[in-house]
Write an enzyme that holds these catalytic residues in place. Structure first.
Site, PDB file in Angstrom:
ATOM      1  N   HIS A   1       5.040   3.104  -5.370  1.00  0.00           N
ATOM      2  CA  HIS A   1       3.610   2.988  -5.672  1.00  0.00           C
ATOM      3  C   HIS A   1       3.168   1.574  -5.339  1.00  0.00           C
ATOM      4  CE1 HIS A   1      -0.196   3.932  -7.743  1.00  0.00           C
ATOM      5  NE2 HIS A   1      -0.172   2.647  -8.078  1.00  0.00           N
ATOM      6  N   CYS A   2       2.180   1.453  -4.468  1.00  0.00           N
ATOM      7  CA  CYS A   2       1.654   0.151  -4.057  1.00  0.00           C
ATOM      8  C   CYS A   2       0.427  -0.172  -4.904  1.00  0.00           C
ATOM      9  CB  CYS A   2       1.300   0.172  -2.566  1.00  0.00           C
ATOM     10  SG  CYS A   2       0.570  -1.379  -1.983  1.00  0.00           S
ATOM     11  N   PHE A   3       0.520  -1.226  -5.690  1.00  0.00           N
ATOM     12  CA  PHE A   3      -0.598  -1.588  -6.556  1.00  0.00           C
ATOM     13  C   PHE A   3      -1.736  -2.232  -5.775  1.00  0.00           C
ATOM     14  CE2 PHE A   3       2.888  -1.289  -9.593  1.00  0.00           C
ATOM     15  CZ  PHE A   3       2.294  -0.583 -10.617  1.00  0.00           C
TER      16      PHE A   3
ATOM     17  N   GLY B   1      -3.515   0.645  -4.686  1.00  0.00           N
ATOM     18  CA  GLY B   1      -3.809   1.560  -5.780  1.00  0.00           C
ATOM     19  C   GLY B   1      -3.424   2.983  -5.477  1.00  0.00           C
TER      20      GLY B   1
END
Length: 263
Positions: A110-112, A115
């Protein structure tokens, strides 16, 4: 969980703010300083060449960023919930993301900063986003170094000049020898350097996993994958039109990564 959801909102805003600040500095500081060369021809002046290259890198970085967000992985849990057939056993690469609250195929991480989850649908755009963000940051750092060198008459010929620039500039800033705008550019130099190296390292790490036919989730969980030729692994992610996608942000058309099921 609340902290992760908050980070999922703050990180994209941080990236967009950095992009906006970089564009403003390039447009109002770096480009005007390059127009002062009277010997350059109008067509091939340093300002025109620099502006064209920066726009190319920025357009690819932001374009692939948008595609990463738009081409989010499908929610397999929702698909199985609406299907009348008996639910099949999910492949080993599927994973439930607590932040996105969905099950994705070939989940990598998951890439913050986007998002969004990174999976089979947006992996290529994510790698190109990291590549062009790294190039744009490092190129902005080089342009910023040239600007600071001309404004403050600082020579970067010594290998340690860049390392000693920040502490020296801070002391000169509080003594009034360095303007606030110049100090802000110096701080941005180190930020561009850090972000550029981080994105370059992450891009190389993702390419290595693709060559092996693995995802970060599979490596972390110790899931065994079937040995396949590295060229086939690359083609499943980048497709047959990889050269066009390298120059122009576009959706990953013509690949089989979204249809692949792990054995």
């Amino acid at each position: 969980m609340l902290a992760l959801r908050l980070l999922n909102v703050v990180a994209p805003a941080y990236f967009l703010c950095i992009s906006l600040v970089t564009f403003v500095l390039q447009l109002f500081l770096f480009l005007p300083s390059m127009r002062e060369d009277p010997t350059a021809t109008p067509l091939f002046s340093p300002a025109v060449l620099h502006g064209a290259l920066f726009l190319f890198l920025s357009a690819n970085a932001l374009g692939n960023y948008i595609l990463v967000v738009q081409n989010s992985p499908d929610d397999l849990g929702a698909c199985q919930g609406t299907s009348s057939q008996r639910p099949q056993r999910p492949p080993p690469s599927t994973h439930f993301c607590r932040v996105c609250a969905r099950v994705t195929l070939r989940h990598d991480h998951h890439c913050f900063f986007t998002g969004n989850c990174i999976g089979s649908r947006n992996m290529r755009n994510f790698i190109l986003f990291c590549l062009y963000t790294s190039l744009a940051c490092l190129y902005s750092m080089v342009a910023g170094v040239a600007y600071i060198s001309a404004v403050l008459s600082i020579s970067f010929a010594h290998p340690l000049a860049f390392l000693t620039l920040l502490p020296t500039s801070i002391s000169q800033f509080f003594s009034g020898a360095v303007l606030g705008s110049d100090m802000f550019v110096i701080l941005m130099l180190y930020l561009w350097f850090a972000v550029g190296l981080a994105c370059a390292g992450f891009c190389c790490h993702q390419l290595l996993l693709i060559l092996r036919g693995q995802t970060r989730y599979q490596v972390r969980k110790g899931v065994a994958v079937r040995a396949r030729p590295w060229r086939k692994n690359l083609q499943e992610v980048f497709g047959k039109r990889w050269l066009l996608g390298l120059l122009v942000p576009m959706f990953n058309v013509g690949t089989e990564s979204s249809k692949q099921q792990d054995k």
